[in-house]
Design an enzyme around this catalytic site. Sequence first.
Site, short mmCIF file in Angstrom:
data_model
loop_
_atom_site.label_atom_id
_atom_site.label_comp_id
_atom_site.label_asym_id
_atom_site.label_seq_id
_atom_site.Cartn_x
_atom_site.Cartn_y
_atom_site.Cartn_z
N GLY A 260 29.03 -12.39 16.25
CA GLY A 260 30.12 -12.82 17.15
C GLY A 260 30.23 -11.56 18.36
N ASP A 261 29.58 -10.78 18.45
CA ASP A 261 29.60 -9.73 19.18
C ASP A 261 28.33 -9.03 19.41
OD1 ASP A 261 30.74 -7.96 21.30
OD2 ASP A 261 32.67 -8.23 20.28
N ASP A 262 28.30 -7.72 20.11
CA ASP A 262 26.92 -7.11 20.29
C ASP A 262 26.46 -6.83 18.78
OD1 ASP A 262 27.82 -6.86 22.83
OD2 ASP A 262 28.92 -5.07 22.33
#
Length: 482
Positions: A260-262
Site C-alpha cells: 500500500g506504499d512504496d
Amino acid sequence: MELRRSQRTNHIIDAVSVLLVLGLLATRGAECRKDRILDSFEYTAVSCRAHSASLTDFGAVGDGVTLNTKAFQAAIDHLSQFASDGGAQLFVPRGRWLTGSFNLTSHFTLYLHKDAVLLASQDVSEWPLIEPLPSYGRGRDAPGGRYISLIFGTNLTDVVITGDNGTIDGQGDLWWQKYRSGQLNYTRPYLIEIMYSDQVQISNLALVNSPSWNVHPVYSSNVIVQGLTITAPVTSPNTDGINPDSSTNVLIEDCYIVSGDDCIAVKSGWDQYGIAFGMPTKGLMIRRLTCISPDSAVIALGSEMSGGIEDVRAEDILAINTESGVRIKTSVGRGGYVKDIYVRRMTMKTMKWVFWMTGNYGSHPDGNFDPNALPAIQGINYGDMVAENVTMAARLEGIAGDPFTGICISNVTIGLAATAKKVQWNCTNIEGITSDVTPQPCELLPDQALTNCAFPTECLPVEAVQIQACSYKRNYLIGYSD
C-alpha cells in the site's frame, strides 16, 4: 452353526483390530520419522551456527491462541550465551505461533519452517513503546514515541532471520483502522527493524499484513535482504516493503512486493533531525525486484533524505500497475542530497508516471526546520527501460533557485495508454540530457546522442559476501528451566 458363525465373526473382528493397531503404529511411526527429519535439515545463510534449539523446548505452543512472547524471549536469551562459542540458531517448527514483540541477539539465526506462521498479537500491551528515531525527531504517525517492531534488534553483530518461506503475519488491520480513525498516539510498529547493527541477513520469508513498514534496517551496515515475498492490501496505509534508512552497503534482491506504499523507500532522516544526525544511506544495490503498488513508487528516494542518499543502483526491475517507476521526493527544508543514482533494465506495465521527481513534497516533522536548507539532487541516471500503458512519461519538478542537475536518460521506450496526457513531459527547474528516448523529452533534457547513461562497473562489497551451506541439528536442552 451359530457357534461357527460367532467364531468367524470374532476372527474378523480380531483381524480388523490387528489391522487398525498396525495402521495406528504405522501412522505413529511415520509421524516419528517426520519429527526426526525435522530434527535436522540444511539451509543456506551468510553464517552458520554451532548450537541449536527448537522453540518448543521453551514451552511454546503453536495453536494460534497461546501467547508465546515469553517463550521466544526465553529461547533467545538462553541461546545468547553461545554468541562467543559459534553462535546459535532457533528453529520455529510448523504451527501458528502467536507472539508479541521480541528482541534478537548477536551471532544468532532465527529460522522458520515452511509451515510456520508467526502471528503478531492483537494485544497492544504486547508492543512496548520506544523512543523516536533520533534522525526523525518524532514518530511518523504521531509526535510521540513509537511501538517497537515485532522482531527487533539493536547493536547486533551477525544476525540472520530466514526460513523455508515461513510466514510472518502482522495482522495489521487493527493498526490500519486505528491509523485511519486518528486513534493513534504513537507510531505503528514495523514487522522487522534492525538498528545500529552490522552483518544482517533477512531472507526466504513471506511477510504479510504488516501494521506499517515491513523491513527497516536503520543505522546499520552490510545488510542482505533477499528472497522475500511481501504482501498487503494495496489500500493499506504505509505498508512499505523494504526501507533501508541511514545504512551502508546494502543488497536487496529477488523480492516480490505488493504493498500500500512504496515497494522500496530509501531514507536517511527528516529535516533538521536528519541533518544533525548526519548518517547517509550509501552503497545500495536493488536487483531482480517485482513490484505492484497502484498508488506509490517501485523505488522512492526520500522523502526523508536529510542525511543524504548516495550511490544507489537498481537493475532488472519489473513494475506492474504501479504509480511511478523511480521517484525522488524532497522539499525546501530537507537539506541533504540525493546523488549518484543508477537505474537500468526496468520493465513497466501500466504506470501513471515512469519518472517522477518532486521538489515540493512538504511534510515536515515540526515548524523548526530551516527554510534555507535546500537539498542537492544531482547525478541521476536512467537507462535501458521499456514501459507500456503509461499515462504520462515524466513529471520532473525541481526547486526554483535549486535545480535538479546531472539527469541522464537513455534508451527508453514508453508506450502510451489510450487515456494518456497530451503533454508527456512536465519539466521545471531541472538540467540534464537524453539519448534515444520515446516519446520526445522536454527541452530541458536535450538529445545528446549518447550510448548509455552511467552505471558503475565495480561491485559493492556486500555483493561479494559468500552464502554458506548450513545445517540444523536439534540439541535437546539439559538443565534448562524457565
